[in-house]
Structure formats: C-alpha cells, structure tokens
Design a protein around this motif. Sequence first.
Motif, PDB file in Angstrom:
ATOM      1  N   HIS A  27       0.827  -1.204   0.000  1.00  8.35           N
ATOM      2  CA  HIS A  27       0.000   0.000   0.000  1.00  8.35           C
ATOM      3  C   HIS A  27       0.861   1.254   0.000  1.00  8.35           C
ATOM      4  O   HIS A  27       1.938   1.296   0.588  1.00  8.35           O
ATOM      5  CB  HIS A  27      -0.933   0.016   1.213  1.00  8.35           C
ATOM      6  CG  HIS A  27      -2.144  -0.821   1.032  1.00  8.35           C
ATOM      7  ND1 HIS A  27      -3.237  -0.400   0.329  1.00  8.35           N
ATOM      8  CD2 HIS A  27      -2.433  -2.063   1.452  1.00  8.35           C
ATOM      9  CE1 HIS A  27      -4.142  -1.344   0.330  1.00  8.35           C
ATOM     10  NE2 HIS A  27      -3.677  -2.366   1.009  1.00  8.35           N
ATOM     11  N   ARG A  28       0.329   2.263  -0.651  1.00 14.04           N
ATOM     12  CA  ARG A  28       0.995   3.550  -0.706  1.00 14.04           C
ATOM     13  C   ARG A  28       0.716   4.302   0.591  1.00 14.04           C
ATOM     14  O   ARG A  28      -0.396   4.283   1.098  1.00 14.04           O
ATOM     15  CB  ARG A  28       0.463   4.347  -1.890  1.00 14.04           C
ATOM     16  CG  ARG A  28       1.156   5.663  -2.080  1.00 14.04           C
ATOM     17  CD  ARG A  28       0.745   6.393  -3.309  1.00 14.04           C
ATOM     18  NE  ARG A  28      -0.487   5.901  -3.920  1.00 14.04           N
ATOM     19  CZ  ARG A  28      -1.174   6.570  -4.816  1.00 14.04           C
ATOM     20  NH1 ARG A  28      -0.774   7.737  -5.201  1.00 14.04           N
ATOM     21  NH2 ARG A  28      -2.262   6.071  -5.335  1.00 14.04           N
ATOM     22  N   LYS A  30      -0.254   7.267   3.013  1.00 13.38           N
ATOM     23  CA  LYS A  30      -1.226   8.337   2.833  1.00 13.38           C
ATOM     24  C   LYS A  30      -0.846   9.606   3.597  1.00 13.38           C
ATOM     25  O   LYS A  30      -1.499  10.612   3.468  1.00 13.38           O
ATOM     26  CB  LYS A  30      -2.597   7.876   3.323  1.00 13.38           C
ATOM     27  CG  LYS A  30      -3.076   6.624   2.652  1.00 13.38           C
ATOM     28  CD  LYS A  30      -4.148   6.921   1.662  1.00 13.38           C
ATOM     29  CE  LYS A  30      -4.799   5.634   1.256  1.00 13.38           C
ATOM     30  NZ  LYS A  30      -4.773   5.223  -0.025  1.00 13.38           N
ATOM     31  N   THR A  44       5.060  10.097  -4.949  1.00  6.82           N
ATOM     32  CA  THR A  44       3.613   9.966  -4.807  1.00  6.82           C
ATOM     33  C   THR A  44       2.927   9.781  -6.147  1.00  6.82           C
ATOM     34  O   THR A  44       1.939   9.070  -6.245  1.00  6.82           O
ATOM     35  CB  THR A  44       3.023  11.202  -4.098  1.00  6.82           C
ATOM     36  OG1 THR A  44       3.411  12.365  -4.822  1.00  6.82           O
ATOM     37  CG2 THR A  44       3.494  11.277  -2.668  1.00  6.82           C
ATOM     38  N   ALA A  47       3.410   5.945  -8.006  1.00  2.00           N
ATOM     39  CA  ALA A  47       3.003   4.714  -7.338  1.00  2.00           C
ATOM     40  C   ALA A  47       1.990   3.909  -8.138  1.00  2.00           C
ATOM     41  O   ALA A  47       1.876   2.719  -7.951  1.00  2.00           O
ATOM     42  CB  ALA A  47       2.436   5.034  -5.959  1.00  2.00           C
ATOM     43  N   SER A  50      -5.326   4.822  -9.559  1.00  6.66           N
ATOM     44  CA  SER A  50      -6.288   4.632  -8.478  1.00  6.66           C
ATOM     45  C   SER A  50      -7.008   3.289  -8.609  1.00  6.66           C
ATOM     46  O   SER A  50      -7.459   2.741  -7.613  1.00  6.66           O
ATOM     47  CB  SER A  50      -7.298   5.775  -8.467  1.00  6.66           C
ATOM     48  OG  SER A  50      -8.040   5.788  -9.665  1.00  6.66           O
ATOM     49  N   GLU A  53      -4.908   0.786  -6.807  1.00  5.28           N
ATOM     50  CA  GLU A  53      -5.054   0.947  -5.358  1.00  5.28           C
ATOM     51  C   GLU A  53      -6.376   0.350  -4.867  1.00  5.28           C
ATOM     52  O   GLU A  53      -6.419  -0.274  -3.817  1.00  5.28           O
ATOM     53  CB  GLU A  53      -4.983   2.425  -4.972  1.00  5.28           C
ATOM     54  CG  GLU A  53      -3.590   2.988  -4.953  1.00  5.28           C
ATOM     55  CD  GLU A  53      -2.749   2.423  -3.817  1.00  5.28           C
ATOM     56  OE1 GLU A  53      -3.275   2.224  -2.700  1.00  5.28           O
ATOM     57  OE2 GLU A  53      -1.573   2.155  -4.061  1.00  5.28           O
ATOM     58  N   LYS A  54      -7.451   0.550  -5.630  1.00  2.00           N
ATOM     59  CA  LYS A  54      -8.743  -0.021  -5.236  1.00  2.00           C
ATOM     60  C   LYS A  54      -8.697  -1.541  -5.261  1.00  2.00           C
ATOM     61  O   LYS A  54      -9.244  -2.199  -4.371  1.00  2.00           O
ATOM     62  CB  LYS A  54      -9.851   0.490  -6.150  1.00  2.00           C
ATOM     63  CG  LYS A  54     -10.216   1.931  -5.904  1.00  2.00           C
ATOM     64  CD  LYS A  54     -11.323   2.378  -6.834  1.00  2.00           C
ATOM     65  CE  LYS A  54     -11.625   3.849  -6.639  1.00  2.00           C
ATOM     66  NZ  LYS A  54     -12.648   4.337  -7.559  1.00  2.00           N
ATOM     67  N   LEU A  56      -6.005  -3.358  -4.886  1.00  2.00           N
ATOM     68  CA  LEU A  56      -5.149  -3.765  -3.782  1.00  2.00           C
ATOM     69  C   LEU A  56      -5.914  -3.714  -2.461  1.00  2.00           C
ATOM     70  O   LEU A  56      -5.762  -4.599  -1.615  1.00  2.00           O
ATOM     71  CB  LEU A  56      -3.913  -2.858  -3.724  1.00  2.00           C
ATOM     72  CG  LEU A  56      -2.814  -3.222  -2.745  1.00  2.00           C
ATOM     73  CD1 LEU A  56      -2.266  -4.605  -3.052  1.00  2.00           C
ATOM     74  CD2 LEU A  56      -1.710  -2.196  -2.798  1.00  2.00           C
ATOM     75  N   ASP A  57      -6.760  -2.709  -2.299  1.00  2.00           N
ATOM     76  CA  ASP A  57      -7.609  -2.629  -1.106  1.00  2.00           C
ATOM     77  C   ASP A  57      -8.561  -3.821  -1.038  1.00  2.00           C
ATOM     78  O   ASP A  57      -8.743  -4.415   0.037  1.00  2.00           O
ATOM     79  CB  ASP A  57      -8.427  -1.340  -1.107  1.00  2.00           C
ATOM     80  CG  ASP A  57      -7.586  -0.111  -0.844  1.00  2.00           C
ATOM     81  OD1 ASP A  57      -6.462  -0.260  -0.328  1.00  2.00           O
ATOM     82  OD2 ASP A  57      -8.050   0.998  -1.189  1.00  2.00           O
TER      83      ASP A  57
END
Length: 84
Positions: A27-28, A30, A44, A47, A50, A53-54, A56-57
């Motif tokens: 995770h990046r 925050k 930033t 990386a 989005s 990132e979603k 990965l979440d």
Amino acid sequence: MPIAFAYTLIVLLIITSVLLTMLVLLHRGKGGGLSSMFGGGVSTNLAGSSVAEKNLDRYTILVGIVWFACIVGLGLWLKLAVTS
C-alpha cells in the motif's frame, strides 16, 4: 472433528498471514508516517493508478477476512477438541 481440518487451517493461516503482510506493505503511504520518513513521499505520482489501489484494497480486505475466518475456525476446533 478430524485432525486434518486443524492442519488445513494452520497451513491456510500461515499462507494468509504472509499474503496479508505483503499486501499491507504494498500500500501507498497516505500521510506523514514511517512511509514518508523513508522516502515514500517523494514518489507519490509514480506509485500507480487509483484502479490499482482499489484492487489492492479489495485483495487486502479479502485476505484479511479469510485470515480472520481461519483464526475463528481454529479457535472453535481447539475448543471442541479440549471438551471432547
């Protein structure tokens, strides 16, 4: 319950623990925590998108749920094994 069930849960618990650790580390950062102290704030924009990132979440939450289910299942199995 058979002992193979407990061994299966233990192996699954080890695998999900390693996966969860790796996913959390991917995770990046925050904010201004440890990630920015070690240079996380410098890259930033590099990386990723989005969407990544979603996803990965989502994977992190899914592996966390499986990890939690293994913990609960192993606890219930131990409770039943002790009382029997």
